[in-house]
Design a protein around this motif. Structure first.
Motif, PDB file in Angstrom:
ATOM      1  N   SER A  12       0.809  -1.225   0.000  1.00  0.00           N
ATOM      2  CA  SER A  12       0.000   0.000   0.000  1.00  0.00           C
ATOM      3  C   SER A  12       0.841   1.274   0.000  1.00  0.00           C
ATOM      4  N   PHE A  13       2.124   1.154   0.348  1.00  0.00           N
ATOM      5  CA  PHE A  13       2.988   2.339   0.367  1.00  0.00           C
ATOM      6  C   PHE A  13       3.389   2.786  -1.041  1.00  0.00           C
ATOM      7  N   PHE A  14       3.220   1.902  -2.026  1.00  0.00           N
ATOM      8  CA  PHE A  14       3.613   2.296  -3.387  1.00  0.00           C
ATOM      9  C   PHE A  14       2.655   1.781  -4.460  1.00  0.00           C
ATOM     10  N   ASN A  15       1.541   1.187  -4.065  1.00  0.00           N
ATOM     11  CA  ASN A  15       0.565   0.687  -5.023  1.00  0.00           C
ATOM     12  C   ASN A  15      -0.803   1.275  -4.694  1.00  0.00           C
ATOM     13  N   LYS A  16      -1.425   1.920  -5.681  1.00  0.00           N
ATOM     14  CA  LYS A  16      -2.689   2.630  -5.453  1.00  0.00           C
ATOM     15  C   LYS A  16      -3.814   1.700  -5.025  1.00  0.00           C
ATOM     16  N   LYS A  17      -3.948   0.557  -5.705  1.00  0.00           N
ATOM     17  CA  LYS A  17      -5.025  -0.373  -5.373  1.00  0.00           C
ATOM     18  C   LYS A  17      -4.856  -0.942  -3.966  1.00  0.00           C
ATOM     19  N   ALA A  18      -3.629  -1.280  -3.623  1.00  0.00           N
ATOM     20  CA  ALA A  18      -3.370  -1.805  -2.287  1.00  0.00           C
ATOM     21  C   ALA A  18      -3.678  -0.751  -1.220  1.00  0.00           C
ATOM     22  N   LYS A  19      -3.354   0.500  -1.524  1.00  0.00           N
ATOM     23  CA  LYS A  19      -3.635   1.584  -0.588  1.00  0.00           C
ATOM     24  C   LYS A  19      -5.135   1.737  -0.365  1.00  0.00           C
ATOM     25  N   LEU A  20      -5.908   1.654  -1.450  1.00  0.00           N
ATOM     26  CA  LEU A  20      -7.363   1.731  -1.330  1.00  0.00           C
ATOM     27  C   LEU A  20      -7.908   0.539  -0.545  1.00  0.00           C
ATOM     28  N   TRP A  21      -7.336  -0.650  -0.781  1.00  0.00           N
ATOM     29  CA  TRP A  21      -7.771  -1.865  -0.099  1.00  0.00           C
ATOM     30  C   TRP A  21      -7.616  -1.710   1.412  1.00  0.00           C
ATOM     31  N   ILE A  22      -6.476  -1.140   1.842  1.00  0.00           N
ATOM     32  CA  ILE A  22      -6.208  -0.954   3.271  1.00  0.00           C
ATOM     33  C   ILE A  22      -7.009   0.215   3.839  1.00  0.00           C
ATOM     34  N   SER A  23      -6.914   1.379   3.195  1.00  0.00           N
ATOM     35  CA  SER A  23      -7.567   2.580   3.740  1.00  0.00           C
ATOM     36  C   SER A  23      -9.084   2.449   3.741  1.00  0.00           C
ATOM     37  N   GLY A  24      -9.638   1.800   2.699  1.00  0.00           N
ATOM     38  CA  GLY A  24     -11.082   1.635   2.645  1.00  0.00           C
ATOM     39  C   GLY A  24     -11.609   0.822   3.807  1.00  0.00           C
ATOM     40  N   ARG A  25     -10.894  -0.205   4.176  1.00  0.00           N
ATOM     41  CA  ARG A  25     -11.323  -1.051   5.292  1.00  0.00           C
ATOM     42  C   ARG A  25     -11.101  -0.366   6.637  1.00  0.00           C
ATOM     43  N   SER A  26     -10.058   0.426   6.746  1.00  0.00           N
ATOM     44  CA  SER A  26      -9.755   1.058   8.034  1.00  0.00           C
ATOM     45  C   SER A  26     -10.693   2.223   8.346  1.00  0.00           C
ATOM     46  N   LYS A  27     -11.238   2.849   7.312  1.00  0.00           N
ATOM     47  CA  LYS A  27     -12.077   4.043   7.515  1.00  0.00           C
ATOM     48  C   LYS A  27     -13.565   3.743   7.629  1.00  0.00           C
ATOM     49  N   GLN A  28     -14.002   2.562   7.163  1.00  0.00           N
ATOM     50  CA  GLN A  28     -15.438   2.349   7.089  1.00  0.00           C
ATOM     51  C   GLN A  28     -16.055   2.058   8.457  1.00  0.00           C
ATOM     52  N   SER A  29     -17.293   2.486   8.607  1.00  0.00           N
ATOM     53  CA  SER A  29     -18.079   2.181   9.806  1.00  0.00           C
ATOM     54  C   SER A  29     -19.406   1.598   9.352  1.00  0.00           C
ATOM     55  N   PHE A  30     -19.867   0.601  10.058  1.00  0.00           N
ATOM     56  CA  PHE A  30     -21.052  -0.142   9.641  1.00  0.00           C
ATOM     57  C   PHE A  30     -22.303   0.381  10.342  1.00  0.00           C
ATOM     58  N   VAL A  31     -23.411   0.366   9.616  1.00  0.00           N
ATOM     59  CA  VAL A  31     -24.712   0.757  10.160  1.00  0.00           C
ATOM     60  C   VAL A  31     -25.481  -0.508  10.516  1.00  0.00           C
ATOM     61  N   ARG A  32     -26.003  -0.539  11.714  1.00  0.00           N
ATOM     62  CA  ARG A  32     -26.724  -1.726  12.163  1.00  0.00           C
ATOM     63  C   ARG A  32     -28.000  -1.921  11.343  1.00  0.00           C
ATOM     64  N   GLN A  33     -28.234  -3.155  10.922  1.00  0.00           N
ATOM     65  CA  GLN A  33     -29.417  -3.496  10.139  1.00  0.00           C
ATOM     66  C   GLN A  33     -30.176  -4.627  10.832  1.00  0.00           C
ATOM     67  N   LYS A  34     -31.323  -4.957  10.271  1.00  0.00           N
ATOM     68  CA  LYS A  34     -32.077  -6.116  10.752  1.00  0.00           C
ATOM     69  C   LYS A  34     -32.709  -6.801   9.549  1.00  0.00           C
ATOM     70  N   ASP A  35     -32.498  -8.111   9.457  1.00  0.00           N
ATOM     71  CA  ASP A  35     -33.038  -8.901   8.335  1.00  0.00           C
ATOM     72  C   ASP A  35     -32.584  -8.353   6.980  1.00  0.00           C
TER      73      ASP A  35
END
Length: 406
Positions: free
Chosen positions: A20-43
């Motif tokens: 991720s330090f030198f590859n754009k896709k890898a950076k998105l793969w890491i940063s996207g997962r680290s920044k996301q927050s989930f909204v609670r759902q039901k069914d």
């Protein structure tokens, strides 16, 4: 084996983090997962797609489920940035996320939050901890458009953990009978041969194609050769073809559209008659001297094929060809490189003599000559390819009918 699997998952994360330090896709793969927050759902109804191609493949089922169960929230996850970044704002979902790393803790926490009543994975991606946790909670898990080959780990002597993973799946909807027989050999009986939902998607697209006025103006009644999802190995051959057919126009849609790749491609082409799509609006509709158009965005390709006569599908000199069916749905004969045998539809098209595999420029020219100069051959190919696509539609209805009965 589970210890090795879990260790490999964590090692994969570390490797991607380093990249991720030198590859754009890898950076998105890491940063996207680290920044996301989930909204609670039901069914919720959860769809997972590896990437953009699998999203388009599973889209007919996604749209049908959305219409059939409007009261349920739709959650989509992607493994790859190439899917997430393009479809993160899709109106077909109430929430779109990167799939969390497949650990037991992540699986429990994610399922606690979205509380799915139904889960659908498209084609492939098998994650042990997620699958086991869904099985433990009695959440129905369906694999759609699945395809299996003897060389996969499920059918090796050392694939016990992966065979166990398949046991967590409620039902498989596979593309062909070979896949069904392979699954039956390892004791998996919960299988239906439904076909490939991509046929439904591309046929739907061909029946109501999106109009692209600037592409129509570029075509201007002339014959157009369309090359989709190309890589450098493909583009060297295509540049030679451009030079050899001055009476044709060419549209090239590269798989990678960063500026370095686009600049390299533009250098291969005749500069006086080539342009990027993003600048043609500044030409005030004057396309008379343009012969080559390079598409420098993502999302147009499936609509471009309606303007073409012959298609070239990229990737065949690398890991494997991209989507041939988008072009086939418009009746275009398709040409591609040698690495196509893992793709059922490509093998079918070759057997029907409407798909052509090449290994060099001479073969590409020879096929082009036949398609250009033999009107009877071209007309027959056009009819055969349309018939083939239409006859293979219907997978979505098969899947929906089964799910409704459960």
């Amino acid at each position: 084996m589970l210890l090795i699997y879990n260790a490999a998952i964590r090692l994969y994360f570390v490797v991607v983090w380093i990249f991720s330090f030198f590859n754009k896709k890898a950076k998105l793969w890491i940063s996207g997962r680290s920044k996301q927050s989930f909204v609670r759902q039901k069914d919720a109804i959860w769809f997972h797609f590896s990437s953009l191609g699998e999203f388009e493949q599973g889209r007919p089922v996604l749209e049908a489920i959305r219409q059939k169960y409007p009261e349920n929230k739709i959650v989509i996850t992607f493994f790859s940035p190439s899917g997430y970044e393009v479809r993160k704002n899709t109106i077909l979902a109430d929430a779109v996320y990167y799939l969390p790393l497949d650990t037991a803790r992540n699986a429990k926490e994610f399922l606690d939050l979205i509380q799915p009543k139904l889960v659908i994975f498209t084609k492939y991606e098998y994650w042990y901890n997620f699958f086991k946790e869904m099985y433990r909670r009695d959440i129905p898990l369906y694999i759609i458009s699945g395809i299996f080959r003897p060389g996969q780990i499920f059918f090796k002597w050392y694939g016990g953990l992966h065979r166990k993973m398949l046991g967590f799946v409620t039902w498989f909807f596979v593309q062909d009978d070979k896949s069904k027989q392979l699954l039956k050999k390892i004791g998996k009986e919960q299988v239906t041969v439904s076909g490939d939902t991509r046929f439904d998607r591309v046929w739907q697209n061909a029946l109501a194609p999106k109009e692209l006025p600037q592409i129509a103006a570029f075509k201007n009644g002339q014959k157009v050769f369309i090359a989709g999802s190309t890589w450098p190995e493909d583009e060297y051959l295509l540049a030679e073809l451009v030079a050899g057919y001055p009476g044709w126009k060419f549209i090239i849609a590269p798989h990678e559209i960063d500026n370095d790749q686009l600049d390299r491609l533009m250098e291969l082409l005749p500069t006086e008659s080539s342009a990027r799509y993003s600048i043609i609006s500044s030409l005030n509709g004057n396309f008379s001297n343009l012969r080559v158009l390079v598409i420098d965005n993502i999302g147009m390709l499936s609509s471009l094929y309606r303007y073409g006569e012959i298609a070239y599908i990229g990737g065949g000199f690398g890991a494997g060809i991209h989507n041939t069916l988008e072009a086939a749905a418009f009746g275009l004969p398709v040409i591609f490189g040698p690495n196509y045998t893992r793709f059922k539809e490509a093998n079918d098209l070759v057997a029907l003599k409407v798909g052509f595999s090449i290994t060099n420029g001479e073969q590409l020219t020879a096929i082009m000559e036949t398609l250009v100069n033999d009107d009877a051959f071209y007309s027959a190919a056009n009819k055969k390819i349309l018939t083939y696509v239409k006859e293979h539609t219907g997978a979505t209805n098969t899947i929906l009918n089964h799910i409704e009965k459960k």
